[in-house]
Design a protein around this motif. Structure first.
Motif, mmCIF file in Angstrom:
data_model
loop_
_atom_site.group_PDB
_atom_site.id
_atom_site.type_symbol
_atom_site.label_atom_id
_atom_site.label_comp_id
_atom_site.label_asym_id
_atom_site.label_seq_id
_atom_site.Cartn_x
_atom_site.Cartn_y
_atom_site.Cartn_z
ATOM 1 N N GLY A 24 0.786 -1.225 0.000
ATOM 2 C CA GLY A 24 0.000 0.000 0.000
ATOM 3 C C GLY A 24 0.814 1.269 0.000
ATOM 4 N N ASP A 25 2.029 1.219 -0.538
ATOM 5 C CA ASP A 25 2.893 2.398 -0.600
ATOM 6 C C ASP A 25 3.083 3.045 0.767
ATOM 7 O OD1 ASP A 25 3.272 2.202 -3.384
ATOM 8 O OD2 ASP A 25 1.366 3.230 -3.757
ATOM 9 N N ARG A 26 3.250 2.210 1.798
ATOM 10 C CA ARG A 26 3.410 2.734 3.160
ATOM 11 C C ARG A 26 4.882 2.878 3.551
ATOM 12 N NH1 ARG A 26 2.021 -0.333 7.033
ATOM 13 N NH2 ARG A 26 1.881 -2.287 5.869
ATOM 14 N N GLY A 27 5.786 2.759 2.571
ATOM 15 C CA GLY A 27 7.192 2.930 2.882
ATOM 16 C C GLY A 27 7.953 1.618 2.897
ATOM 17 N N THR A 28 8.671 1.374 3.989
ATOM 18 C CA THR A 28 9.568 0.220 4.078
ATOM 19 C C THR A 28 9.337 -0.587 5.340
ATOM 20 O OG1 THR A 28 11.283 1.452 2.892
ATOM 21 C CG2 THR A 28 12.005 -0.488 4.123
ATOM 22 N N GLU A 29 9.259 -1.897 5.179
ATOM 23 C CA GLU A 29 9.248 -2.790 6.333
ATOM 24 C C GLU A 29 10.688 -3.170 6.648
ATOM 25 O OE1 GLU A 29 6.758 -6.116 5.445
ATOM 26 O OE2 GLU A 29 4.899 -5.025 5.846
ATOM 27 N N VAL A 30 11.132 -2.827 7.837
ATOM 28 C CA VAL A 30 12.494 -3.140 8.275
ATOM 29 C C VAL A 30 12.418 -4.297 9.264
ATOM 30 C CG1 VAL A 30 14.597 -2.274 9.354
ATOM 31 C CG2 VAL A 30 13.139 -0.725 8.019
ATOM 32 N N LYS A 31 13.031 -5.414 8.932
ATOM 33 C CA LYS A 31 13.056 -6.572 9.820
ATOM 34 C C LYS A 31 14.478 -6.796 10.309
ATOM 35 C CE LYS A 31 12.189 -11.549 10.148
ATOM 36 N NZ LYS A 31 11.790 -12.776 9.447
ATOM 37 N N VAL A 32 14.630 -6.872 11.625
ATOM 38 C CA VAL A 32 15.944 -7.069 12.237
ATOM 39 C C VAL A 32 15.970 -8.421 12.938
ATOM 40 C CG1 VAL A 32 17.605 -6.202 13.917
ATOM 41 C CG2 VAL A 32 16.248 -4.597 12.563
ATOM 42 N N SER A 33 16.990 -9.221 12.642
ATOM 43 C CA SER A 33 17.206 -10.503 13.316
ATOM 44 C C SER A 33 18.623 -10.502 13.869
ATOM 45 C CB SER A 33 17.028 -11.673 12.344
ATOM 46 O OG SER A 33 15.733 -11.687 11.780
ATOM 47 N N ILE A 34 18.753 -10.636 15.189
ATOM 48 C CA ILE A 34 20.062 -10.631 15.833
ATOM 49 C C ILE A 34 20.170 -11.852 16.731
ATOM 50 C CG2 ILE A 34 21.661 -9.363 17.310
ATOM 51 C CD1 ILE A 34 20.198 -6.816 16.600
ATOM 52 N N ARG A 35 21.305 -12.532 16.650
ATOM 53 C CA ARG A 35 21.544 -13.676 17.524
ATOM 54 C C ARG A 35 22.812 -13.414 18.333
ATOM 55 N NH1 ARG A 35 19.576 -18.927 17.328
ATOM 56 N NH2 ARG A 35 18.795 -18.570 15.211
ATOM 57 N N TYR A 36 22.674 -13.430 19.664
ATOM 58 C CA TYR A 36 23.799 -13.252 20.568
ATOM 59 C C TYR A 36 24.189 -14.599 21.173
ATOM 60 C CZ TYR A 36 22.749 -8.222 20.503
ATOM 61 O OH TYR A 36 22.528 -6.925 20.110
ATOM 62 N N TYR A 37 25.482 -14.784 21.376
ATOM 63 C CA TYR A 37 25.987 -16.001 21.992
ATOM 64 C C TYR A 37 26.667 -15.634 23.308
ATOM 65 C CZ TYR A 37 25.198 -17.853 17.338
ATOM 66 O OH TYR A 37 24.618 -18.206 16.138
ATOM 67 N N PRO A 38 26.001 -15.843 24.453
ATOM 68 C CA PRO A 38 26.582 -15.461 25.748
ATOM 69 C C PRO A 38 27.930 -16.125 25.959
ATOM 70 C CG PRO A 38 24.277 -16.083 25.988
ATOM 71 C CD PRO A 38 24.688 -16.482 24.601
ATOM 72 N N PRO A 39 28.975 -15.350 26.208
ATOM 73 C CA PRO A 39 30.294 -15.932 26.450
ATOM 74 C C PRO A 39 30.372 -16.567 27.826
ATOM 75 C CG PRO A 39 30.371 -13.579 26.756
ATOM 76 C CD PRO A 39 28.989 -13.894 26.248
ATOM 77 N N GLY A 40 31.287 -17.497 28.000
ATOM 78 C CA GLY A 40 31.442 -18.149 29.306
ATOM 79 C C GLY A 40 32.635 -17.605 30.056
ATOM 80 N N GLY A 41 32.759 -17.983 31.326
ATOM 81 C CA GLY A 41 33.895 -17.571 32.139
ATOM 82 C C GLY A 41 33.709 -16.204 32.751
ATOM 83 N N ALA A 42 34.541 -15.912 33.759
ATOM 84 C CA ALA A 42 34.432 -14.648 34.481
ATOM 85 C C ALA A 42 34.622 -13.432 33.584
ATOM 86 C CB ALA A 42 35.448 -14.627 35.622
ATOM 87 N N PRO A 43 35.596 -13.430 32.627
ATOM 88 C CA PRO A 43 35.781 -12.248 31.789
ATOM 89 C C PRO A 43 34.566 -11.908 30.944
ATOM 90 C CG PRO A 43 37.687 -13.693 31.654
ATOM 91 C CD PRO A 43 36.597 -14.466 32.347
ATOM 92 N N GLY A 44 33.733 -12.913 30.699
ATOM 93 C CA GLY A 44 32.586 -12.660 29.847
ATOM 94 C C GLY A 44 31.297 -12.351 30.592
ATOM 95 N N LYS A 45 31.364 -12.143 31.904
ATOM 96 C CA LYS A 45 30.141 -11.938 32.680
ATOM 97 C C LYS A 45 29.386 -10.684 32.249
ATOM 98 C CE LYS A 45 31.284 -14.507 36.891
ATOM 99 N NZ LYS A 45 31.516 -14.424 38.346
ATOM 100 N N ALA A 46 30.125 -9.585 32.049
ATOM 101 C CA ALA A 46 29.457 -8.340 31.644
ATOM 102 C C ALA A 46 28.770 -8.510 30.297
ATOM 103 C CB ALA A 46 30.468 -7.198 31.582
ATOM 104 N N ALA A 47 29.467 -9.178 29.354
ATOM 105 C CA ALA A 47 28.885 -9.408 28.035
ATOM 106 C C ALA A 47 27.677 -10.327 28.128
ATOM 107 C CB ALA A 47 29.934 -10.001 27.096
#
Length: 245
Positions: free
Chosen positions: A182-205
């Motif tokens: 319907g000429d309503r512009g643009t559909e923007v679809k975002v797909s993001i996959r995060y992989y939680p890191p392990g160990g103490a250094p990765g806690k913040a991430a």
């Protein structure tokens, strides 16, 4: 588009081939290949033979790449993007913006624009033709950063990236830009996959991974919509500053 590899003959040397393309990149190759093939068919119908054939060949190449998970160019270069394995935290959301796909794409493609509407990002700095350095704000203001590489770029249609090296927060994702009905512009679809890191250094991430939710990304896209439709970048920036931990 410059063609860097030909479509392999079906079945040729298949036993010696292994998957060397990541699952997100394979999906992007399927979508991009289909789009190129359709555009090529339209060009042929309009008697634009050479551009049409070129797009058909390129579309076939990407469809093969997405279907099989094999890239001959990657093998020759010693590149393998098939890891990490499926898993992690997947976030998918979309928004409709009253601008053309090319306009939205161009704003997003300038990666240094991303922190203006993505709340968890501190900065994105372009470091090469296809590489960039991302800095994010973790819980309690703990900084998290990683290098990323753009592995697929279809102007006005799709962008695909993934983290590279010893990333503090391994991730990959796609952004699709499609004409809205319907000429309503643009559909923007975002797909993001995060992989939680392990160990103490990765806690913040790891904490940042769980802090970034679908609702968060949806709010980010609403800010993007505001910026592109009204030009109120200052309002969006004030919103981001107010919301920072």
């Amino acid at each position: 588009m410059e063609l860097t590899e030909a479509v392999p003959r079906i079945g040729a040397g298949r036993k010696n081939r292994k998957v060397n393309v990541g699952h997100t990149e394979r999906n992007a190759s399927l979508m991009g290949g289909a789009a190129l093939a359709i555009t090529g068919i339209k060009a042929l119908a309009g008697r634009r033979l050479l551009p049409g054939l070129a797009m058909m060949v390129a579309g076939g190449m990407f469809l093969y790449r997405g279907k099989t998970g094999y890239c001959g160019l990657y093998e020759a270069m010693g590149v393998d993007t098939s890891g990490p394995a499926p898993g992690g935290v997947l976030i998918e959301t979309f928004v409709t913006i009253n601008r053309t796909p090319q306009q939205v794409y161009e704003f997003w493609r300038n990666l240094e624009n991303l922190p203006s509407f993505m709340r968890h990002l501190e900065s994105v700095k372009v470091t090469g033709e296809n590489t960039s350095l991302w800095k994010a704000r973790g819980p309690a203001g703990v900084p998290v950063e990683w290098d990323a590489e753009m592995v697929a770029d279809y102007p006005g249609q799709l962008i695909l990236w993934h983290s590279i090296g010893e990333a503090a927060l391994p991730n990959e994702g796609t952004v699709e830009f499609r004409e809205a009905p319907g000429d309503r512009g643009t559909e923007v679809k975002v797909s993001i996959r995060y992989y939680p890191p392990g160990g103490a250094p990765g806690k913040a991430a790891a904490k940042l991974t769980h802090a970034v939710t679908g609702a968060q990304i949806e709010e980010d896209l609403k800010r993007l919509k505001q910026i592109l439709e009204t030009g109120e970048t200052a309002t969006a920036e004030r919103t981001n500053n107010h919301e920072r931990p």
